[in-house]
Motif scaffolding. Structure first.
Motif, mmCIF file in Angstrom:
data_model
loop_
_atom_site.group_PDB
_atom_site.id
_atom_site.type_symbol
_atom_site.label_atom_id
_atom_site.label_comp_id
_atom_site.label_asym_id
_atom_site.label_seq_id
_atom_site.Cartn_x
_atom_site.Cartn_y
_atom_site.Cartn_z
ATOM 1 N N ALA A 1 -6.806 8.159 -21.513
ATOM 2 C CA ALA A 1 -6.891 8.272 -22.926
ATOM 3 C C ALA A 1 -6.310 10.034 -23.184
ATOM 4 C CB ALA A 1 -8.471 7.685 -23.442
ATOM 5 N N GLY A 2 -5.919 9.937 -23.862
ATOM 6 C CA GLY A 2 -5.909 11.811 -24.193
ATOM 7 C C GLY A 2 -4.951 12.519 -23.711
ATOM 8 N N ASP A 3 -4.676 14.506 -23.578
ATOM 9 C CA ASP A 3 -3.599 14.455 -22.223
ATOM 10 C C ASP A 3 -3.802 14.115 -21.320
ATOM 11 O OD1 ASP A 3 -2.653 14.986 -24.877
ATOM 12 O OD2 ASP A 3 -3.148 17.260 -25.348
ATOM 13 N N VAL A 4 -2.369 14.026 -20.332
ATOM 14 C CA VAL A 4 -3.102 13.713 -18.878
ATOM 15 C C VAL A 4 -1.305 14.835 -18.655
ATOM 16 C CG1 VAL A 4 -2.235 12.399 -16.958
ATOM 17 C CG2 VAL A 4 -2.507 11.272 -19.361
ATOM 18 N N PRO A 5 -2.069 15.874 -18.119
ATOM 19 C CA PRO A 5 -1.377 16.863 -17.461
ATOM 20 C C PRO A 5 0.274 16.811 -16.495
ATOM 21 C CG PRO A 5 -3.512 17.209 -16.660
ATOM 22 C CD PRO A 5 -3.682 15.971 -17.226
ATOM 23 N N ASP A 6 0.835 17.283 -15.976
ATOM 24 C CA ASP A 6 1.851 17.040 -15.565
ATOM 25 C C ASP A 6 1.748 16.465 -13.598
ATOM 26 O OD1 ASP A 6 3.394 16.773 -17.909
ATOM 27 O OD2 ASP A 6 4.707 18.463 -17.358
ATOM 28 N N GLY A 7 2.388 15.697 -13.425
ATOM 29 C CA GLY A 7 2.113 16.193 -12.139
ATOM 30 C C GLY A 7 0.612 15.332 -11.593
ATOM 31 N N THR A 8 -0.021 14.521 -13.090
ATOM 32 C CA THR A 8 -0.743 13.554 -12.412
ATOM 33 C C THR A 8 -1.165 12.332 -12.053
ATOM 34 O OG1 THR A 8 -2.020 14.331 -14.725
ATOM 35 C CG2 THR A 8 -2.620 12.311 -13.425
ATOM 36 N N GLU A 9 -1.300 12.159 -10.516
ATOM 37 C CA GLU A 9 -1.281 10.519 -9.752
ATOM 38 C C GLU A 9 -2.531 9.765 -9.685
ATOM 39 O OE1 GLU A 9 -0.727 12.431 -5.426
ATOM 40 O OE2 GLU A 9 1.204 13.411 -6.258
ATOM 41 N N VAL A 10 -2.217 8.287 -9.741
ATOM 42 C CA VAL A 10 -3.001 7.660 -10.539
ATOM 43 C C VAL A 10 -3.306 7.119 -9.291
ATOM 44 C CG1 VAL A 10 -3.933 5.521 -11.765
ATOM 45 C CG2 VAL A 10 -3.195 7.374 -12.249
ATOM 46 N N TYR A 11 -3.747 6.146 -8.579
ATOM 47 C CA TYR A 11 -4.460 5.543 -7.050
ATOM 48 C C TYR A 11 -4.991 4.291 -7.917
ATOM 49 C CZ TYR A 11 -2.202 9.602 -4.809
ATOM 50 O OH TYR A 11 -1.644 9.645 -3.989
ATOM 51 N N LEU A 12 -4.860 2.842 -6.874
ATOM 52 C CA LEU A 12 -5.696 1.788 -7.051
ATOM 53 C C LEU A 12 -6.190 1.262 -6.101
ATOM 54 C CD1 LEU A 12 -6.251 -0.385 -9.042
ATOM 55 C CD2 LEU A 12 -4.704 -1.878 -8.319
ATOM 56 N N TYR A 13 -7.679 2.047 -6.098
ATOM 57 C CA TYR A 13 -8.546 1.482 -4.404
ATOM 58 C C TYR A 13 -9.257 0.262 -4.436
ATOM 59 C CZ TYR A 13 -7.783 6.635 -3.059
ATOM 60 O OH TYR A 13 -7.177 7.891 -3.129
ATOM 61 N N ASN A 14 -9.759 -0.067 -3.395
ATOM 62 C CA ASN A 14 -10.834 -0.828 -3.074
ATOM 63 C C ASN A 14 -10.066 -2.359 -3.350
ATOM 64 O OD1 ASN A 14 -12.605 0.670 -2.219
ATOM 65 N ND2 ASN A 14 -13.500 0.864 -4.428
ATOM 66 N N SER B 1 0.822 -1.677 0.246
ATOM 67 C CA SER B 1 0.039 -0.373 -0.193
ATOM 68 C C SER B 1 1.011 0.842 0.380
ATOM 69 C CB SER B 1 -0.796 0.545 0.977
ATOM 70 O OG SER B 1 -0.150 0.015 2.043
ATOM 71 N N GLY B 2 -0.330 2.554 0.122
ATOM 72 C CA GLY B 2 0.917 3.497 -0.321
ATOM 73 C C GLY B 2 2.096 4.125 -1.535
ATOM 74 N N ASP B 3 1.842 4.875 -1.756
ATOM 75 C CA ASP B 3 3.573 5.406 -2.719
ATOM 76 C C ASP B 3 4.368 3.786 -3.358
ATOM 77 O OD1 ASP B 3 5.043 6.461 -4.693
ATOM 78 O OD2 ASP B 3 5.139 8.333 -3.134
ATOM 79 N N GLN B 4 3.906 3.730 -3.967
ATOM 80 C CA GLN B 4 5.244 2.883 -4.667
ATOM 81 C C GLN B 4 6.288 2.881 -5.206
ATOM 82 O OE1 GLN B 4 3.568 -0.982 -6.935
ATOM 83 N NE2 GLN B 4 1.743 -1.198 -4.820
ATOM 84 N N SER B 5 6.300 4.358 -5.488
ATOM 85 C CA SER B 5 7.777 4.731 -5.752
ATOM 86 C C SER B 5 8.224 5.630 -5.184
ATOM 87 C CB SER B 5 7.570 6.362 -6.763
ATOM 88 O OG SER B 5 6.672 7.226 -6.139
#
Length: 227
Positions: A162-175, A121-125
């Motif tokens: 899909a499409g243009d993704v702004p810099d700094g976008t964070e993506v999480y996998l929940y549940n 869990s958490g920030d995998q980076s």
């Protein structure tokens, strides 16, 4: 007799999603390619004497117990000076895992090597969530270099936007189940506990999240983007 440790990595785990049943499956399957080890990476190693051709119990005090080996960019070296020996009379099982945990097998809650707790869990980076395991048999009297072929006990979920993704976008996998008990003897992992979340790592335009194999009820919201 002394044998030096040699590592060769083979990836044998991946992620797929089943759409033919009510739930979504996240099972380990062949086919995922990942990086090799980097300079400074450390793995843990156990050796266990065999008896009558049968494996002994991992954690037996007669063998190496969680000995750290460090990669120097060319090969692996024992961080403690302990090396692999065989008396030439019996076979040895050689177990290895990554990432290294100095508390494995010695701290309360981590004593049972057939139920070692691991949490992604958490920030995998910020840490290594990709648990790898290897086992091989060193024949009696062998003078061969030890080759360890690692497999990945968890799954990697790929998330594309899909499409243009702004810099700094964070993506999480929940549940999702983020915890698993790992059996260091059999090389298996079993998810447990309640659901949580993990932050994806961006690589070449794709966000990746590593999780234990599991089934997720149909209709469960899983992905959240923070722009």
């Amino acid at each position: 007799m002394k044998y030096w440790l040699y590592i060769s990595v083979f990836c044998i785990a991946a992620v797929s999603c089943s759409k033919d049943c009510g739930d979504a499956a996240i099972p380990p399957e062949p086919g995922r390619n990942v990086r090799e080890f980097d300079r400074g990476d450390t793995l843990g190693l156990f050796t266990v004497a065999r008896s009558g051709g049968q494996p002994g119990y991992i954690g037996d005090i007669t063998g190496l117990i969680n000995t750290p080996y460090v990669f120097d960019g060319r090969g692996w070296n024992s961080a403690t000076g302990q090396e692999i020996f065989t008396d030439g009379e019996g076979e040895l099982d050689v177990y290895a895992y990554y990432p290294y945990d100095s508390e494995m097998g010695s701290v309360e809650g981590k004593l049972d090597l057939t139920a070692y707790p691991f949490d992604v869990s958490g920030d995998q980076s910020a840490r290594e969530p990709d648990f790898r395991w290897s086992a091989s048999v060193l024949p009696a009297g062998s003078e061969d270099v030890i080759s360890l072929q690692f497999k990945h006990l968890f799954c990697r979920v790929a998330i594309s936007i899909a499409g243009d993704v702004p810099d700094g976008t964070e993506v999480y996998l929940y549940n999702i189940l983020t915890k698993a008990y790992i059996n260091l003897q059999s090389g298996t992992a079993a998810a447990y506990g309640g659901t949580g979340s993990a932050k994806g790592v961006l690589q070449d335009g794709v966000y990746y999240v590593i999780v234990p194999a599991q089934s997720v009820p149909a209709g469960t919201p899983l992905v959240l983007g923070d722009i």
